[in-house]
Write a protein that holds these residues in place. Structure first.
Motif, PDB file in Angstrom:
ATOM      1  N   CYS A   1      -3.079   1.722  -4.886  1.00 19.99           N
ATOM      2  CA  CYS A   1      -2.931   3.174  -5.025  1.00 19.99           C
ATOM      3  C   CYS A   1      -4.187   3.863  -4.518  1.00 19.99           C
ATOM      4  N   GLY A   2      -4.020   4.748  -3.559  1.00 15.96           N
ATOM      5  CA  GLY A   2      -5.165   5.460  -3.000  1.00 15.96           C
ATOM      6  C   GLY A   2      -5.223   6.894  -3.459  1.00 15.96           C
ATOM      7  N   HIS A   3      -6.294   7.549  -3.097  1.00 18.48           N
ATOM      8  CA  HIS A   3      -6.510   8.962  -3.403  1.00 18.48           C
ATOM      9  C   HIS A   3      -7.308   9.581  -2.282  1.00 18.48           C
TER      10      HIS A   3
ATOM     11  N   LEU B   1       2.118   7.468  -8.741  1.00 16.47           N
ATOM     12  CA  LEU B   1       3.543   7.722  -9.006  1.00 16.47           C
ATOM     13  C   LEU B   1       4.430   6.839  -8.126  1.00 16.47           C
ATOM     14  N   PRO B   2       4.146   6.718  -6.829  1.00 16.99           N
ATOM     15  CA  PRO B   2       4.924   5.760  -6.028  1.00 16.99           C
ATOM     16  C   PRO B   2       4.873   4.340  -6.597  1.00 16.99           C
ATOM     17  N   ALA B   3       3.710   3.899  -7.072  1.00 15.88           N
ATOM     18  CA  ALA B   3       3.607   2.538  -7.636  1.00 15.88           C
ATOM     19  C   ALA B   3       4.511   2.413  -8.860  1.00 15.88           C
TER      20      ALA B   3
ATOM     21  N   ALA C   1      -8.633  11.366   0.932  1.00 20.13           N
ATOM     22  CA  ALA C   1      -8.077  11.459   2.286  1.00 20.13           C
ATOM     23  C   ALA C   1      -7.443  10.141   2.727  1.00 20.13           C
ATOM     24  N   GLY C   2      -7.443   9.130   1.856  1.00 16.85           N
ATOM     25  CA  GLY C   2      -6.781   7.884   2.212  1.00 16.85           C
ATOM     26  C   GLY C   2      -7.708   6.689   2.267  1.00 16.85           C
ATOM     27  N   PHE C   3      -7.193   5.605   2.824  1.00 17.17           N
ATOM     28  CA  PHE C   3      -7.879   4.321   2.854  1.00 17.17           C
ATOM     29  C   PHE C   3      -8.588   4.118   4.196  1.00 17.17           C
ATOM     30  N   ASP C   4      -9.698   3.452   4.184  1.00 17.10           N
ATOM     31  CA  ASP C   4     -10.301   2.940   5.422  1.00 17.10           C
ATOM     32  C   ASP C   4      -9.223   2.095   6.110  1.00 17.10           C
TER      33      ASP C   4
ATOM     34  N   LEU D   1       0.862  -1.176   0.000  1.00 19.67           N
ATOM     35  CA  LEU D   1       0.000   0.000   0.000  1.00 19.67           C
ATOM     36  C   LEU D   1       0.901   1.229   0.000  1.00 19.67           C
ATOM     37  N   MET D   2       0.674   2.110  -0.980  1.00 13.49           N
ATOM     38  CA  MET D   2       1.513   3.304  -1.108  1.00 13.49           C
ATOM     39  C   MET D   2       1.042   4.371  -0.124  1.00 13.49           C
ATOM     40  N   SER D   3       1.924   4.770   0.786  1.00  7.14           N
ATOM     41  CA  SER D   3       1.509   5.730   1.799  1.00  7.14           C
ATOM     42  C   SER D   3       2.713   6.443   2.384  1.00  7.14           C
ATOM     43  N   PRO D   4       2.564   7.759   2.658  1.00 10.94           N
ATOM     44  CA  PRO D   4       3.672   8.479   3.309  1.00 10.94           C
ATOM     45  C   PRO D   4       3.957   7.933   4.714  1.00 10.94           C
ATOM     46  N   GLN D   5       3.041   7.128   5.248  1.00 12.03           N
ATOM     47  CA  GLN D   5       3.261   6.541   6.584  1.00 12.03           C
ATOM     48  C   GLN D   5       4.012   5.219   6.516  1.00 12.03           C
TER      49      GLN D   5
ATOM     50  N   GLU E   1       3.304  -1.337   4.022  1.00 11.66           N
ATOM     51  CA  GLU E   1       3.082  -0.009   3.470  1.00 11.66           C
ATOM     52  C   GLU E   1       4.428   0.557   3.084  1.00 11.66           C
ATOM     53  N   ILE E   2       4.477   1.167   1.892  1.00  9.68           N
ATOM     54  CA  ILE E   2       5.735   1.706   1.391  1.00  9.68           C
ATOM     55  C   ILE E   2       5.575   3.201   1.139  1.00  9.68           C
ATOM     56  N   SER E   3       6.569   3.983   1.563  1.00  7.74           N
ATOM     57  CA  SER E   3       6.631   5.413   1.264  1.00  7.74           C
ATOM     58  C   SER E   3       7.834   5.672   0.375  1.00  7.74           C
ATOM     59  N   ILE E   4       7.656   6.522  -0.632  1.00  5.05           N
ATOM     60  CA  ILE E   4       8.808   6.871  -1.475  1.00  5.05           C
ATOM     61  C   ILE E   4       9.526   8.116  -0.952  1.00  5.05           C
ATOM     62  N   GLY E   5       9.003   8.757   0.083  1.00  7.58           N
ATOM     63  CA  GLY E   5       9.670   9.925   0.644  1.00  7.58           C
ATOM     64  C   GLY E   5       8.733  10.745   1.496  1.00  7.58           C
ATOM     65  N   ASP E   6       9.317  11.658   2.254  1.00  8.24           N
ATOM     66  CA  ASP E   6       8.538  12.448   3.203  1.00  8.24           C
ATOM     67  C   ASP E   6       7.932  13.692   2.556  1.00  8.24           C
ATOM     68  N   TYR E   7       6.957  13.447   1.700  1.00  5.66           N
ATOM     69  CA  TYR E   7       6.178  14.512   1.077  1.00  5.66           C
ATOM     70  C   TYR E   7       4.854  13.869   0.707  1.00  5.66           C
ATOM     71  N   VAL E   8       3.835  14.687   0.475  1.00  2.00           N
ATOM     72  CA  VAL E   8       2.509  14.113   0.223  1.00  2.00           C
ATOM     73  C   VAL E   8       2.102  14.364  -1.224  1.00  2.00           C
ATOM     74  N   LEU E   9       1.701  13.303  -1.893  1.00  3.04           N
ATOM     75  CA  LEU E   9       1.258  13.364  -3.279  1.00  3.04           C
ATOM     76  C   LEU E   9      -0.262  13.324  -3.315  1.00  3.04           C
ATOM     77  N   THR E  10      -0.843  13.451  -4.505  1.00  2.00           N
ATOM     78  CA  THR E  10      -2.303  13.380  -4.592  1.00  2.00           C
ATOM     79  C   THR E  10      -2.784  11.939  -4.661  1.00  2.00           C
ATOM     80  N   GLY E  11      -1.884  11.034  -5.001  1.00  2.00           N
ATOM     81  CA  GLY E  11      -2.296   9.629  -5.089  1.00  2.00           C
ATOM     82  C   GLY E  11      -1.102   8.701  -5.082  1.00  2.00           C
ATOM     83  N   GLY E  12      -1.373   7.408  -5.026  1.00  2.00           N
ATOM     84  CA  GLY E  12      -0.302   6.421  -4.934  1.00  2.00           C
ATOM     85  C   GLY E  12       0.227   5.954  -6.289  1.00  2.00           C
TER      86      GLY E  12
HETATM   87  N1  4GY Z   1       4.928   9.889  -0.260  1.00  2.00           N
HETATM   88  N2  4GY Z   1       4.933   7.599  -0.657  1.00  2.00           N
HETATM   89  C1  4GY Z   1       2.997   8.532  -0.953  1.00  2.00           C
HETATM   90  C2  4GY Z   1       1.930   9.524  -1.037  1.00  2.00           C
HETATM   91  C3  4GY Z   1      -0.416   9.906  -1.540  1.00  2.00           C
HETATM   92  C4  4GY Z   1      -3.933  10.079  -0.156  1.00  2.00           C
HETATM   93  C5  4GY Z   1      -3.054   7.834   0.277  1.00  2.00           C
HETATM   94  C6  4GY Z   1       4.322   8.765  -0.611  1.00  2.00           C
HETATM   95  O1  4GY Z   1       4.051   6.678  -1.027  1.00  2.00           O
HETATM   96  N3  4GY Z   1       2.878   7.238  -1.213  1.00  2.00           N
HETATM   97  O2  4GY Z   1       2.159  10.688  -0.832  1.00  2.00           O
HETATM   98  N4  4GY Z   1       0.721   9.050  -1.367  1.00  2.00           N
HETATM   99  C7  4GY Z   1      -1.553   9.595  -0.583  1.00  2.00           C
HETATM  100  C8  4GY Z   1      -2.718  10.411  -0.986  1.00  2.00           C
HETATM  101  C9  4GY Z   1      -4.230   8.631  -0.150  1.00  2.00           C
HETATM  102  C10 4GY Z   1      -1.868   8.121  -0.573  1.00  2.00           C
END
Ligand code: 4GY
Length: 249
Positions: free
Chosen positions: A115-117, A146-148, A119-122, A89-93, A133-144
């Protein structure tokens, strides 16, 4: 032959077409080294209006992705008799993606990417559908998405035969824990800017030594924390000590 299959769950499948139809990824497809399935998880929303999101319990901004489409899609993708592939699961967390993590992911024959969009996933998707859960870096994107794609790209190039030259994946930055040495090509002089003399010398031992030292210099200047994790020779240590002594001169 090592091959890998990526299954991507996304609401924006078109974002992947340009990526898949270009460059090394396309060639790897043609060679049968990688396979990608892009799945619109709205196809697994079986409610009347095929909605995939809803307002958050407890109130708040943004829409939350509903659990059902993810659970249903995964049931469809995973055969209970087969070994369960990682579900990322692509997530900044998430855990930060590193070359080491990429290499580990590349040992699998199959990866599922969520890939989520909005406010995120249940939270139940995080807990019971994703295996990590994988993060590509400490910034927030609009969706997962690009990380995928970053995961697909970095993992694919570790599959033998995907890069034209099997050595290129081993030579790059991070492969030995150091940053890469500078590269030059012709012309030997352009607008007065010279290629370092040693590279024109044809002296392979001197070139190898220079490259090692430039890798060490770059890593020391730009990413000194990487040096703690690298196996250094006595010669490397002497060179690094020289750099420290020269500092501020
Ligand atoms: N950074 N690394 C990232 C991200 C967007 C709302 C959940 C990141 O992996 N994913 O910023 N993702 C959010 C947008 C839903 C994913």
């Amino acid at each position: 032959m090592a091959t890998i299959r990526f299954d991507v769950l996304t609401l924006f499948p078109d974002m992947f077409t340009g990526f898949i139809q270009n460059s090394m990824i396309q060639k790897a497809h043609e060679k049968g080294l990688i396979e990608t399935r892009i799945i619109n998880f709205r196809d697994y929303a079986f409610n009347k209006h095929r909605t995939v999101d809803d307002i958050p319990y407890g109130g708040g901004d943004g829409m939350v992705l509903k659990p059902e489409p993810f659970f249903e899609a995964i049931d469809d993708l995973i055969d209970p008799n087969e070994e369960k592939p990682p579900v990322l699961l692509m997530s900044p967390q998430g855990e930060r993606l590193t070359q080491q993590k990429v290499n580990q992911l590349a040992t699998h024959s199959r990866l599922i990417l969520l890939c989520g969009h909005y406010a995120g996933f249940d939270e139940r998707i995080h807990q019971y559908v994703a295996t990590e859960e994988i993060s590509i870096g400490d910034y927030v994107l609009t969706g997962g998405e690009l990380p995928a794609m970053i995961i697909m790209d970095s993992v694919s190039r570790q599959i033998p035969g995907v890069l034209g030259n099997t050595l290129s994946a081993q030579n790059d930055s991070f492969a030995d824990g150091l940053l890469e040495y500078p590269q030059y090509t012709r012309p030997a002089e352009y607008r007065g800017y010279q290629v370092p003399e040693v590279l024109l010398s044809g002296h392979h031992l001197r070139i190898e030594k220079w490259r090692r030292q430039e890798s060490l210099r770059r890593t020391w200047e730009r990413r000194p924390e990487l040096l703690d994790k690298v196996t250094l020779t006595e010669e490397d240590r002497i060179f690094l000590r020289q750099l420290e002594d020269q500092q501020g001169e």
